[in-house]
Design an enzyme around this catalytic site. Structure first.
Site, PDB file in Angstrom:
ATOM      1  N   SER A 181       0.735  -1.197   0.029  1.00 12.61           N
ATOM      2  CA  SER A 181      -0.017  -0.040  -0.119  1.00 12.61           C
ATOM      3  C   SER A 181       0.876   1.336   0.042  1.00 12.61           C
ATOM      4  CB  SER A 181      -0.867  -0.111   1.211  1.00 12.61           C
ATOM      5  OG  SER A 181      -0.225   0.237   2.368  1.00 12.61           O
ATOM      6  N   LYS A 233      -6.117   4.497   9.000  1.00 12.01           N
ATOM      7  CA  LYS A 233      -5.081   5.112   8.392  1.00 12.01           C
ATOM      8  C   LYS A 233      -5.493   6.547   8.101  1.00 12.01           C
ATOM      9  CE  LYS A 233      -2.813   1.888   5.178  1.00 12.01           C
ATOM     10  NZ  LYS A 233      -2.913   1.007   4.127  1.00 12.01           N
TER      11      LYS A 233
END
Ligand SMILES: Nc1ncnc2c1ncn2[C@@H]1O[C@H](COP(=O)(O)OP(=O)(O)OP(=O)(O)O)[C@@H](O)[C@H]1O
Ligand SMILES: [Mg+2]
Length: 814
Positions: free
Chosen positions: A712, A755
């Site tokens: 990611s 996140k």
């Protein structure tokens, strides 16, 4: 004679060198066949430590040293005897002539054995004494010119008499020694001739090597026999004394048995006389306790059986206390089902709300779970598992469930449990054995209908040598099996079906698969600053005030101060450090008030620096990104989300890509992909193609020693590289996450909520997220959505447009 029985033994054939097959290849010395021939009066010498070989004796020499192996090899090849010499310094690794005795024994090699552990043994038989005349040099083994010493031919009645005496004393010793094999006795009888007898007995004596060497060097037969007679006489004395001691101890044991019998008789007499016996009272008490413990029939039978054993046992016996504590366990365990309070859903809702702020989804799920249990108590309800970073309220939710259902609460940490026996207990045969921690927790709770929280299931040790704790736990959690859970210590089944199990975990992927399948996972991803403020306001402040003994009048703390603590002094997904820092503030105030310096204190944001010290966390973002080549990524970690910086630098070179910062394989690959993508887009980005050929590119992800992996960060690496090579700065308030494909697509990633919350905590203003993660939007708390600009990107071009500042600061040199 001790010859290793596990050895693979191969006889040495008379053909030259054939027996060497048993020796390892490295012992074949280079050019051994070409060494100078040995003089006729020379022997191949093997130095030994701690063993003296006497003529006639058979002994396995352990051949460990290179030179010794070469010696044995050569002796076998040439079919010559070996000369065995005792080292005068046993610790010398490569003994020289000065570290060896001068008198030794020649020996014939009978067999060469390679034991299964790789050790080599040469089975030798001693033949004759020799004396070294001169050591020879220039051989890959030790060699010496020697003089053979003929055995003394002394004879006559004085010799024979001594030999006879020696034989008798040796026989006497063998009798005194408890376990001497018969063969030795027979062999002793069969030895012929005084010299042979003396050597045979000397070989068997358990005396030091130096003493034996002295015997070997005593060439005069009469003196040697006298020395041996003397040694044997002393040995006999020692053995006699030790036998006496053994007999005396046996006598005292008999004595204690007698006393025990007497005591038993006394007890009977006391009973007859109607005098109370303490022991009897204890037994009667235990009997009453067993009857009142509500045990199932099988268990009660077992308890009574043990009680009978206890009754018959003297109180001082070691087993007495073992049986006693076993009975205590049986008596104190909550066997009876206990009244189960009916679940009141409305009340449960009230309690859950009272204990925890927010967490609507979680509370809703808990209420559903309770409702199902209420309507169908015998149904298979799933095991709830709260998963999330530390300090988000997993444990306290469990306590809340207990409160809401009117049950007792017990907590059991599985972190670091490696051994099945910790779950299931040790058998009673072990000294100090105890039930496993499941049974212990239930006893602590005092009822079978408790809420048992299994904390840290993700830290359960892997199954190893002592059985798999996970499979034991599986049995505990399985409603089909746990009604008859069998703890090794108890040895009788215990019904766990009434226990409400709740698990907690920080991460999910380390939970053993079968265990995870049995659980319903409920995620608690962490709180936004706004939520933390509410939690602090409504719960933590009151709790910490109470803990420090302050009242709300004495100490007021404003929302702005709380917000400052949240932003500047903590960086966490949960609220544990927040609570600690609030506690620190209050303790500081408490000192001031207790000293009498103030009556009331109001804490504002400006006071924090004096109390808590300088900010623990800075807005790192602005600090880091003042140069091209630095981009901010977002990572998921077991303790919530975090931001991470990607740094790219360029130096003269030949087009290499260097990656550092403990990156995992997947992350390395995505860095490669990012570089290829930048190359492919160099035209649009305005990067001269030579930029790649003439320079090496270094990508580093700081923050340490922590390993990082996953795809990611691909988007952030791409942006960092694009920034580096175009000279355009990455906007400092932008963070991004997303996997990239070689076609430039931005692919979806996991952990969006964590996140996003981390970005918010770190003071980020805009996050770039993969467009295909739009479905996660509803997971993101509303106030986060308001504060953050979210840019959904489908293609890396959009990321470039959103993240890089428009114009190059300077022209980039090719
Ligand atoms: N939503 C909330 N409302 C009120 N208090 C909360 C909330 N979330 C957490 N807390 C409080 O925060 C503290 C820490 O929570 P808790 O001990 O349950 O964390 P945890 O998730 O079990 O962490 P760990 O994984 O470290 O065991 C507790 O005092 C708890 O009451
Ligand atoms: Mg906890």
């Amino acid at each position: 004679m001790k010859v290793p029985t596990h050895a693979t033994d191969r006889p040495i054939s008379p053909d030259a060198g054939a027996g060497i097959e048993a020796a390892p290849p490295e012992s074949r010395m280079e050019g051994a066949a070409e060494t100078r021939p040995l003089p006729d009066d020379a022997l191949i010498i093997v130095p030994v430590r701690n063993v003296v070989l006497f003529p006639g004796m058979v002994f396995p020499l352990t051949v460990g040293r290179e030179r010794s192996r070469a010696a044995v090899y050569e002796a076998a090849r040439l079919q010559r005897p070996l000369g065995v010499l005792l080292q005068s310094r046993p610790d010398a690794e490569q003994p020289g002539p000065d570290e060896l005795h001068r008198v030794g024994t020649t020996a014939n090699l009978i067999r060469y054995i390679t034991a299964t552990d790789g050790a080599h043994h040469a089975i030798c038989q001693g033949v004759q004494r020799f004396r070294v005349l001169q050591f020879l040099e220039g051989y890959p083994f030790m060699a010496a010119r020697v003089e053979l010493i003929a055995e003394s031919a002394q004879a006559g009645p004085d010799i024979e008499g001594r030999a006879q005496g020696l034989k008798e004393r040796a026989a006497q010793i063998l009798e005194l020694l408890p376990q001497v094999p018969k063969e030795v006795v027979t062999a002793l009888q069969g030895v012929e001739g005084a010299p042979r007898l003396a050597d045979f007995i000397a070989g068997l004596m358990d005396i030091g090597a130096e003493e034996k060497q002295a015997l070997l060097e005593t060439l005069d037969l009469r003196t040697r026999l006298d020395k041996l007679l003397d040694l044997l006489a002393r040995r006999i004395e020692v053995l006699k004394v030790s036998r006496e001691i053994a007999e005396r101890t046996r006598g005292s044991i008999d004595d204690s048995q007698r006393k025990h019998l007497l005591r038993e008789q006394m007890r009977t007499i006391q009973k007859e006389l109607g005098e109370a016996d303490e022991g009897a009272a204890e037994i009667a008490g235990l009997e009453r306790a067993i009857a009142g413990a509500g045990m199932p029939a099988e268990v009660e039978k077992q308890a009574r059986k043990e009680l009978k054993r206890l009754e018959r046992m003297p109180e001082g016996a070691g087993e007495y206390s073992m049986i006693r504590s076993y009975l205590d366990w049986l008596i104190e365990l909550p066997w009876a089902p206990g009244a189960e309070a009916a679940i009141d859903i409305a009340e449960a809702r009230r309690i859950l709300d009272a204990d925890h702020f927010g967490l609507e989804k979680v509370k809703k799920r808990i209420l559903e779970y309770l409702a199902v249990r209420k309507l169908n108590p015998s149904g298979r309800s799933p095991i709830l598992c709260f998963a999330g970073p530390p300090g988000v309220g997993k444990t306290s939710l469990g306590q809340s469930i207990a409160r809401a259902t009117g049950r007792q609460f017990a907590r059991l940490s599985l972190g670091g449990v490696h051994d099945e026996a910790e779950i299931r207990g040790h058998r009673r045969t072990y000294i100090g054995s105890l039930p496993g921690n499941i049974i212990q927790s239930v006893r602590k709770a005092g009822t079978r209908n408790c809420v048992l929280m299994l904390d840290e299931v993700d830290k359960l040790g892997a199954g190893g040598f002592h059985g798999d704790p996970a499979s034991a736990l599986l049995e505990v959690l399985d409603p089909e099996q746990n009604a008859t859970f069998r703890d090794n210590y108890l040895g009788v089944p215990f019904d766990l079906s009434g226990v409400m199990f709740v698990c907690t975990a920080n991460v999910l992927d380390t939970i053993p698969g079968p265990l995870r399948d049995r659980m319903e996972i409920i995620q608690l991803p962490g709180y936004t600053a706004q939520e933390k403020l509410q939690i602090a306001r409504r719960y933590l402040v009151a709790r910490q005030l109470a803990a420090t003994g302050l009242t709300a009048e004495q100490c007021a703390i404003g929302d702005d101060a709380l917000a400052a603590i949240i932003d500047d002094y903590t960086r966490e997904a949960g609220v544990r450090n927040l609570e600690r820092e609030i506690g620190n503030v209050f303790r500081n105030v408490a000192v001031r008030i207790a000293e009498g310096g103030a009556q009331r204190v109001a804490v504002g944001p400006a006071d924090l620096a004096a109390i808590l010290g300088v900010h623990k966390f800075e807005a790192e973002v602005a600090m880091r990104s003042g140069v091209p080549g630095v981009a901010t990524g977002l990572a998921w970690t077991p303790v919530g989300g975090d931001i991470l910086f990607i740094e790219a630098a360029r130096m003269p070179g030949a087009g290499k890509l260097i990656l550092t910062g403990q990156l995992g394989e997947v992350m390395k690959e995505s860095a490669q992909a990012a570089l290829s993508l930048v190359k492919a887009h160099s035209g649009e980005l305005g990067i001269a193609p030579e930029a790649f050929e003439k320079s090496d590119i270094h990508v580093h992800v700081p923050a340490g020693a922590t390993p990082k992996d996953g795809p990611s960060a691909g988007l952030a690496i791409f942006v960092a590289l694009a920034s580096l090579l175009t000279g355009r700065l990455v906007r400092s308030d932008v963070a991004m996450t997303g996997e990239i494909s070689l076609r430039g697509l931005v692919l979806p990633i996991g952990g969006v909520k964590e996140k996003v919350l981390a970005a918010l905590r770190a003071g980020i203003g805009t996050v770039l997220l993969p467009a295909r993660n739009r479905r996660d939007l509803e997971d993101i708390p509303a106030d986060a959505r308001e504060k953050l600009g979210i840019v959904w990107v489908e293609h890396v071009d959009e990321a470039i447009a959103a993240a890089l500042s428009p114009a190059a600061l300077e022209t980039v040199p090719a």
